[in-house]
Design a protein around this motif. Structure first.
Motif, PDB file in Angstrom:
ATOM      1  N   THR A 218     -30.835  41.390  50.163  1.00 44.34           N
ATOM      2  CA  THR A 218     -32.170  41.688  49.639  1.00 44.34           C
ATOM      3  C   THR A 218     -32.861  40.389  49.229  1.00 44.34           C
ATOM      4  O   THR A 218     -32.239  39.327  49.169  1.00 44.34           O
ATOM      5  CB  THR A 218     -32.063  42.634  48.436  1.00 44.34           C
ATOM      6  OG1 THR A 218     -31.144  42.067  47.472  1.00 44.34           O
ATOM      7  CG2 THR A 218     -31.528  44.002  48.870  1.00 44.34           C
ATOM      8  N   LEU A 225     -28.467  43.920  52.367  1.00 45.15           N
ATOM      9  CA  LEU A 225     -29.701  44.564  52.818  1.00 45.15           C
ATOM     10  C   LEU A 225     -29.385  45.873  53.525  1.00 45.15           C
ATOM     11  O   LEU A 225     -28.533  45.933  54.406  1.00 45.15           O
ATOM     12  CB  LEU A 225     -30.457  43.638  53.771  1.00 45.15           C
ATOM     13  CG  LEU A 225     -31.746  44.196  54.383  1.00 45.15           C
ATOM     14  CD1 LEU A 225     -32.781  44.474  53.300  1.00 45.15           C
ATOM     15  CD2 LEU A 225     -32.298  43.240  55.431  1.00 45.15           C
ATOM     16  N   GLU A 227     -31.447  48.952  55.604  1.00 44.00           N
ATOM     17  CA  GLU A 227     -32.731  49.326  56.162  1.00 44.00           C
ATOM     18  C   GLU A 227     -32.576  50.408  57.218  1.00 44.00           C
ATOM     19  O   GLU A 227     -31.470  50.660  57.708  1.00 44.00           O
ATOM     20  CB  GLU A 227     -33.451  48.112  56.747  1.00 44.00           C
ATOM     21  CG  GLU A 227     -32.847  47.526  57.980  1.00 44.00           C
ATOM     22  CD  GLU A 227     -33.699  46.395  58.558  1.00 44.00           C
ATOM     23  OE1 GLU A 227     -34.692  45.998  57.921  1.00 44.00           O
ATOM     24  OE2 GLU A 227     -33.368  45.909  59.656  1.00 44.00           O
TER      25      GLU A 227
END
Length: 316
Positions: A218, A225, A227
């Motif tokens: 992030t 991360l 997504e």
């Protein structure tokens, strides 16, 4: 039943008196083909014995031994994963005391090292290149690695095209279930053409998945991360291709760069297992080591196709 040949690289499970942590898998090389009695003559790579010379000096020689093929103490050398990231609590194998021993990751250090507890007793700090995924115990010498169709050994340096056929059970539904390991493609500016290793952590409808990246974090760099990615932009991890020879000029490769795999082409073959690779998506040329490259593969109609000669016209 598999046959070993002279020069094959193996690992042998045995104990030593040099450390109180036992047992360990020690690298070795086959000296002769298996004997009729079911033993294999091997020479260890990291184990030595000292012998006295007539002039009073001492000489170190690699240990040679005969190992039973039916004792469950022989296994093939696992394929390298130079860019594997480990997590706290993960069970691994660590190169300690000249052999590979079971350990648990206690702490991950940012400079490419981690702290591990070996044999439940000894805590050491080691470089990531000396840590690997915990391998399954050998079952004689008929290892699962030999049975796998997902690993290839290339022995011909000639440019060729290799078609890898995966079994029907490797469908998208099976690969992209929660927990599946995948590579996600990015089309963002500056990242076009790169693929990043990730784990599927959820689904959004039938065509989108939530993935957690191994190497991307992030904005505050505090968390991995996560997504949403369309199904067209993810694929299962490609089969491992073990290169027995160097990459060739104008060979299409994937290069490990900026925490992901980028498609490029070899434009120069240098000494010391290094290459110059050109990336057409960024118009860059970089000097990279052999371990930072892999053969480029595409998943076409659920079949892996690896091309070992560039597929386009390129001017240097």
């Amino acid at each position: 039943m598999s046959t070993f040949n002279k020069g094959d690289k193996l690992e042998i499970l045995r104990t030593t008196t040099t450390t109180n942590i036992t047992p360990a898998w020690f690298p070795a090389t086959v000296i002769d083909s298996p004997s009729p009695s079911g033993t294999l003559h091997v020479k260890f790579t990291t184990l030595f014995v000292e012998k006295n010379r007539k002039n009073g000096t001492r000489k170190r020689k690699k240990i040679k031994d005969y190992v039973s093929l039916t004792a469950g103490v022989i296994r093939r050398v696992p394929p390298p994963e130079p860019h594997r990231r480990f997590v706290v609590g993960e069970e691994v194998e660590v190169l300690y005391g000249c052999g590979w021993r079971r350990a648990v990751v206690k702490e991950v250090v940012e400079d490419g090292r981690c702290t591990v507890v070996v044999g439940g007793a000894v805590e050491v700090v080691v470089e990531n290149r000396n840590v690997r995924v915990c391998c399954s115990t050998a079952s004689g010498f008929d290892s699962q690695q030999e049975k796998s169709t997902d690993e290839l050994v290339l022995q011909s340096p000639k440019p060729t095209k290799l078609r890898i056929i995966c079994s029907k059970q490797n469908s998208k539904a099976a690969f992209f279930q929660k927990g599946a390991r995948v590579e996600a493609r990015s089309y963002e500016e500056g990242y076009h053409g790169a693929r990043y290793v990730a784990t599927v952590v959820g689904t959004v409808g039938e065509a989108k998945f939530l993935v957690q990246y191994d190497t991307l974090t992030t904005d505050d760099q505090m968390q991995p991360l996560v997504e949403m990615v369309h199904v067209s932009n993810i694929r299962p991890l490609p089969p491992i291709i073990r290169r027995e020879h160097r990459f060739n000029m104008l060979e299409e490769v994937d290069a490990w760069y900026h925490d992901g795999w980028w498609v490029g082409v070899v434009t120069k073959v240098l000494a010391n297992l290094k290459y110059v690779v050109f990336f057409w998506t960024t118009n860059e040329e970089l000097e990279l080591h052999h371990l930072d490259l892999r053969s480029h593969q595409e998943l076409i109609n659920d079949k892996w196709v690896a091309s070992f000669s560039v597929r386009f016209t390129f001017r240097i």
